[in-house]
Enzyme design. Structure first.
Site, PDB file in Angstrom:
ATOM      1  CB  THR A 145      40.385  47.630  45.725  1.00 40.17           C
ATOM      2  OG1 THR A 145      39.329  46.688  45.928  1.00 40.17           O
ATOM      3  CG2 THR A 145      40.547  48.466  46.980  1.00 40.17           C
ATOM      4  CG  ASP A 146      36.645  44.913  42.187  1.00 36.16           C
ATOM      5  OD1 ASP A 146      37.524  44.380  42.863  1.00 36.16           O
ATOM      6  OD2 ASP A 146      35.507  44.445  42.042  1.00 36.16           O
ATOM      7  CB  VAL A 147      37.954  51.080  39.727  1.00 31.37           C
ATOM      8  CG1 VAL A 147      38.372  52.128  38.708  1.00 31.37           C
ATOM      9  CG2 VAL A 147      36.431  50.889  39.684  1.00 31.37           C
TER      10      VAL A 147
END
Length: 375
Positions: A171-173
């Site tokens: 989800t960060d990416v």
């Protein structure tokens, strides 16, 4: 590699830590921008500097994790709770084009570094803000938690096994990519009318937007998606992994009836392709469990190199299940390595820019990831 500095006149201030925001900072650095990473000396800087493998040296302030998204930047030590350090940041903001922040809702306002605060110093400023769950939810949003609440953890894992987190901070990416897109649009907008922008992205919404067909299996078809291991809910056999005669793992991704017939021919399972329960994709999805033992037996009798050659000739999508060292031995893996020099030694990192314009990857050389306070 094609070298380019398309953003050589751009100045970016990074008030972000961990992965999502810093990945956007490195993206701009690879494309020539001056990126200044602001780190708090009282807390040891970006927390990922201390996220080390057991094999990494204890006295280094640059972990492998930190180096994945921080190449090409300068590090400036500022404790924004101190007035003199805040004034230094304000002076930097007056000459900046973009600010990247990842504060929990309300924290930027408390520190005096919100969009409103910095826009007053530079009206054309573009401010990108990543949160966990949105600007109205005062909650820390680490990737693993967002993976759980956005549905990814429930979907990931074997059919009869525990739900599993993805092995990267997915989800960060995804949020990083969303923020890049928003900031690039804001730059285009500013070119047209000179106005700055406040661009916000939450990890939660970035994750949900990436559920694609799994989301519409519920929204359109009314079916709550379940864990299938690496298999696909709408296609079969797709994502299935089989062990070959030489004890290697091979994945196949059959997307059409024609490919399925070719696969059966190579595996000497011609009688299978003729059975009504397997002749169409819809039938195979319904009867996927009947296919597995037959395919497992057929794959186990043939070596991986023979299978790969046959699949390539027949246009059947396949993939060796590579380890990380094998990935970076491929031409594509080598192309994505970001090699920098520090003290005369080559330091390996990972590119954030993977697209091409013309013949080469659009990313020139950048300096190595910064040591704490190295500017």
């Amino acid at each position: 590699m094609q070298s380019t500095a398309i953003f050589s006149d751009l100045k970016v201030i990074e008030l972000a830590s961990v992965l999502a925001g810093p990945s956007v900072g490195q993206f701009f650095a690879e494309l020539g921008a001056e990126v200044i990473k602001v780190e708090n000396p009282e807390t040891g800087g970006d927390v990922t500097r201390s996220w080390k493998l057991a094999s990494e040296p204890a006295d280094s302030d640059m972990s492998a994790y930190f180096m994945s998204v921080n190449a090409g930047k300068a590090s400036v030590l500022l404790n924004l709770k101190r007035r003199e350090d805040l004034e230094r940041l304000y002076n930097l903001a007056k000459t900046a084009d973009i600010v990247i922040a990842s504060y929990k809702p309300g924290d930027a306002e408390k520190l005096g570094v919100s969009y409103a605060d910095l826009k007053a110093l530079k009206p054309g400023l573009i401010y990108g803000h990543i949160t966990g769950f949105g600007n109205d939810i005062d909650r820390v949003g680490y990737d693993a938690i967002v993976q759980a609440e956005s549905g990814f953890v429930f979907l990931n894992g074997e059919k009869d096994g525990m739900p599993q987190k993805m092995p990267v901070a997915l989800t960060d990416v995804l949020a990083g990519h969303q923020l890049k897109e928003g900031l690039l649009l804001a730059l285009i907008k500013r070119m047209k009318n000179g106005e700055g922008s406040y661009v916000t992205v939450s990890l939660m919404e970035a994750a949900i937007s990436s559920l694609v067909n799994q989301a519409t299996n519920w929204l359109v078809a009314g079916q709550v998606p379940q864990r299938l291991g690496s298999e696909h809910p709408n296609i079969a056999p797709y994502g299935n992994i089989f062990k070959t005669a030489d004890n290697q793992w091979l994945m196949i991704a059959v997307g059409s009836d024609k490919q399925f017939r070719a696969l059966c021919h190579i595996l000497k399972l011609s009688e299978v392709e003729k059975k009504p329960e397997f002749t169409t994709n819809a039938a195979r999805v319904k009867n996927r469990e009947l296919l597995k033992p037959m395919f497992e037996s057929a794959f186990s009798a043939i070596g991986i190199d023979v299978l790969c050659s046959a699949f390539l000739a027949a246009d059947i999508p396949y993939g060796r299940v590579n380890t990380m060292d094998q990935v970076f031995a491929t031409p594509q893996g080598k192309a994505m390595m970001l090699q920098t020099l520090r003290n005369g030694l080559v330091q390996n990192g990972l590119r954030q820019v993977a697209f091409r314009m013309g013949e080469g990857l659009v990313a020139g050389g950048v300096k190595a990831a910064p040591r704490l306070g190295e500017g």
